[in-house]
Design an enzyme around this catalytic site. Sequence first.
Site, PDB file in Angstrom:
ATOM      1  N   ASP A 121       1.082  -1.041   0.180  1.00 52.68           N
ATOM      2  CA  ASP A 121       0.308   0.665   0.060  1.00 52.68           C
ATOM      3  C   ASP A 121       0.678   1.049  -0.137  1.00 52.68           C
ATOM      4  O   ASP A 121       1.956   0.937   0.612  1.00 52.68           O
ATOM      5  CB  ASP A 121      -0.976  -0.374   0.736  1.00 52.68           C
ATOM      6  CG  ASP A 121      -1.792  -0.844   1.455  1.00 52.68           C
ATOM      7  OD1 ASP A 121      -2.824  -1.143   0.101  1.00 52.68           O
ATOM      8  OD2 ASP A 121      -2.139  -1.490   1.979  1.00 52.68           O
ATOM      9  N   ASP A 139      -7.128  -1.965  -4.783  1.00 53.34           N
ATOM     10  CA  ASP A 139      -7.965  -1.046  -3.993  1.00 53.34           C
ATOM     11  C   ASP A 139      -8.837   0.033  -4.346  1.00 53.34           C
ATOM     12  O   ASP A 139     -10.023  -0.127  -4.612  1.00 53.34           O
ATOM     13  CB  ASP A 139      -7.633  -0.353  -2.667  1.00 53.34           C
ATOM     14  CG  ASP A 139      -6.513  -1.993  -1.955  1.00 53.34           C
ATOM     15  OD1 ASP A 139      -6.725  -2.866  -2.048  1.00 53.34           O
ATOM     16  OD2 ASP A 139      -6.126  -0.900  -1.275  1.00 53.34           O
TER      17      ASP A 139
END
Length: 166
Positions: A121, A139
């Site tokens: 991330d 995402d």
Amino acid sequence: MSSKYFTLGLVLFLGIILDQLTKQWIVQTMPKYDVIPVIPGFFNLVHVYNRGAAFGLLATWSLGLVSYFFVIATLVVLAVVGYLFWRTPLQHRLFLWGYSLLISGAVGNLMDRIRLGEVIDFLDFYVGRHHWPAFNVADSLICLGAGLIFLGICRSEGEINVSHPV
């Protein structure tokens, strides 16, 4: 090849490439846990790994257990969404785009899970000390896909009956 499968292929290709290239760029240019302010008080680039789900759910499970769980869960979700895509008529474009984006994002994160056991991330949005959990391009694709499906439902594009041939 029908245009719905061309769309799926294009979204898959572009989504996975963008997701994996951005993750690779972060890994190659930033030390782990580093933070680069982009818009002070609002947005940073970070280099973190998430072994759990959204918002760090299941992050306390062992890496091996959580990896197997998410690989299996993702494969099940891909099968269901793939089936829904296959059964959706061409005129339901919001649903087809939504399913395509969901599949693309799921595959992007699945690649990380298989390769690393966790997901990279790097997008960190915040206001003051209040941070939204870091996330990535995959995402974003999943959220955008879910949003399009929701919009399709709200716009009443029509009911999709997956129990009968299209």
